[in-house]
Design a protein around this motif. Sequence first.
Motif, PDB file in Angstrom:
ATOM      1  N   MET A 131       0.279  -1.157  -0.326  1.00 42.24           N
ATOM      2  CA  MET A 131       0.235  -0.051   0.320  1.00 42.24           C
ATOM      3  C   MET A 131       1.013   1.330  -0.104  1.00 42.24           C
ATOM      4  N   ASP A 132       0.337   2.531  -0.878  1.00 43.97           N
ATOM      5  CA  ASP A 132       1.470   3.694  -0.646  1.00 43.97           C
ATOM      6  C   ASP A 132       0.630   4.185   0.629  1.00 43.97           C
ATOM      7  N   PRO A 133       1.309   5.214   0.374  1.00 41.11           N
ATOM      8  CA  PRO A 133       1.091   5.855   1.776  1.00 41.11           C
ATOM      9  C   PRO A 133      -0.439   6.688   2.741  1.00 41.11           C
ATOM     10  N   ASP A 134      -1.113   7.251   1.031  1.00 46.52           N
ATOM     11  CA  ASP A 134      -2.059   7.034   0.837  1.00 46.52           C
ATOM     12  C   ASP A 134      -3.104   6.324   0.773  1.00 46.52           C
ATOM     13  N   ASP A 135      -2.591   5.165   0.342  1.00 46.26           N
ATOM     14  CA  ASP A 135      -3.804   4.376   0.719  1.00 46.26           C
ATOM     15  C   ASP A 135      -4.127   3.643   2.622  1.00 46.26           C
ATOM     16  N   LEU A 136      -2.476   4.154   2.701  1.00 45.26           N
ATOM     17  CA  LEU A 136      -2.769   3.313   4.385  1.00 45.26           C
ATOM     18  C   LEU A 136      -2.999   3.933   5.144  1.00 45.26           C
ATOM     19  N   ARG A 137      -3.268   5.264   4.996  1.00 46.95           N
ATOM     20  CA  ARG A 137      -4.017   6.327   5.981  1.00 46.95           C
ATOM     21  C   ARG A 137      -5.338   5.997   5.247  1.00 46.95           C
ATOM     22  N   ASN A 138      -5.856   6.270   4.705  1.00 43.27           N
ATOM     23  CA  ASN A 138      -7.294   5.100   4.620  1.00 43.27           C
ATOM     24  C   ASN A 138      -7.995   4.394   4.849  1.00 43.27           C
ATOM     25  N   LEU A 139      -7.329   3.194   5.292  1.00 46.09           N
ATOM     26  CA  LEU A 139      -7.965   2.060   5.957  1.00 46.09           C
ATOM     27  C   LEU A 139      -8.689   2.273   7.004  1.00 46.09           C
ATOM     28  N   VAL A 140     -10.150   1.347   7.210  1.00 35.08           N
ATOM     29  CA  VAL A 140     -10.614   1.487   8.133  1.00 35.08           C
ATOM     30  C   VAL A 140      -9.998  -0.464   8.940  1.00 35.08           C
ATOM     31  N   ILE A 141     -10.323  -0.642  10.583  1.00 34.03           N
ATOM     32  CA  ILE A 141     -10.635  -1.508  10.929  1.00 34.03           C
ATOM     33  C   ILE A 141     -11.772  -2.198  11.413  1.00 34.03           C
ATOM     34  N   THR A 142     -12.222  -2.670  11.197  1.00 37.15           N
ATOM     35  CA  THR A 142     -13.721  -2.586  11.921  1.00 37.15           C
ATOM     36  C   THR A 142     -13.870  -3.409  13.375  1.00 37.15           C
ATOM     37  N   ASP A 143     -14.636  -3.289  13.712  1.00 35.98           N
ATOM     38  CA  ASP A 143     -14.267  -3.780  15.521  1.00 35.98           C
ATOM     39  C   ASP A 143     -16.097  -4.209  16.006  1.00 35.98           C
ATOM     40  N   ARG A 144     -16.410  -5.031  15.684  1.00 34.96           N
ATOM     41  CA  ARG A 144     -17.582  -5.771  16.049  1.00 34.96           C
ATOM     42  C   ARG A 144     -17.160  -7.120  15.191  1.00 34.96           C
ATOM     43  N   PRO A 145     -16.585  -7.951  15.560  1.00 38.88           N
ATOM     44  CA  PRO A 145     -16.635  -9.891  15.592  1.00 38.88           C
ATOM     45  C   PRO A 145     -18.373 -10.103  16.181  1.00 38.88           C
ATOM     46  N   ALA A 146     -18.142 -10.938  15.150  1.00 39.86           N
ATOM     47  CA  ALA A 146     -19.962 -11.750  15.148  1.00 39.86           C
ATOM     48  C   ALA A 146     -19.861 -12.639  15.856  1.00 39.86           C
ATOM     49  N   ALA A 147     -20.998 -12.684  16.980  1.00 39.07           N
ATOM     50  CA  ALA A 147     -21.231 -13.481  18.146  1.00 39.07           C
ATOM     51  C   ALA A 147     -22.215 -14.741  17.349  1.00 39.07           C
ATOM     52  N   GLY A 148     -22.620 -15.647  18.562  1.00 38.43           N
ATOM     53  CA  GLY A 148     -23.168 -16.830  18.394  1.00 38.43           C
ATOM     54  C   GLY A 148     -22.109 -18.416  17.445  1.00 38.43           C
TER      55      GLY A 148
END
Length: 215
Positions: A131-148
């Motif tokens: 990833m280039d710097p601009d791409d890295l800065r625009n990444l998002v890590i989700t924070d809702r693992p699935a239950a059940g």
Amino acid sequence: MPNWLKKVFVVLITVFTLGTVTPPAYLITTNADAKSKSDVIEQEPITNETPPQTEDLSSRDIYSLPWHEVAATLQDHEQLSSQFVDYTVYQANYQTMEKFGPKISQKLGDDYMNHVLPKMEDVIQMLSKKMDPDDLRNLVITDRPAAGTGERIFHIYDARTKKDLVRFHVRREHPPQQGYWFSFHYHTADDNFAKHHELGRLYWDKNTPPNWMAQ
């Protein structure tokens, strides 16, 4: 993996397993070594040199911040890439332990840390390198693992397009006469998420495992 990040993982394991599981030996040993080194550093003369930017970041609770806020403080591409890996590995471990819940964490936390998390880190490093710097800065890590019984641990997506790049999952398997297994794997946008890329399998028991996030 940086020593300070391993120390954080020791705390996470203790919290998610309610103190019933001893963290893996390599984490504790590393922390002891790090403490020994810090004792030596404290005896060295104080200088007026400005500490590296990554040290300032690592001393703060950056993991409660969205990644784009952390990335905004980093200008150097190498630091940006390295911090993305550290940040995402932390999220991977935190969200997996949250998904496990205390019952599964107590039994499989060590095996996950020793055998699965390092492979997750390898995948995250490969992603950061392409990833280039601009791409890295625009990444998002989700924070809702699935239950059940849902598979999702976390996804990484591009904030600009809202499209996933990598999906980290864990699937429950019950082969005949072989008990229950947890199959960790990931999918990528490169093949439209069709292929399962294996990260590792952990054995549970002959009995049915509790649901994800069960207390």
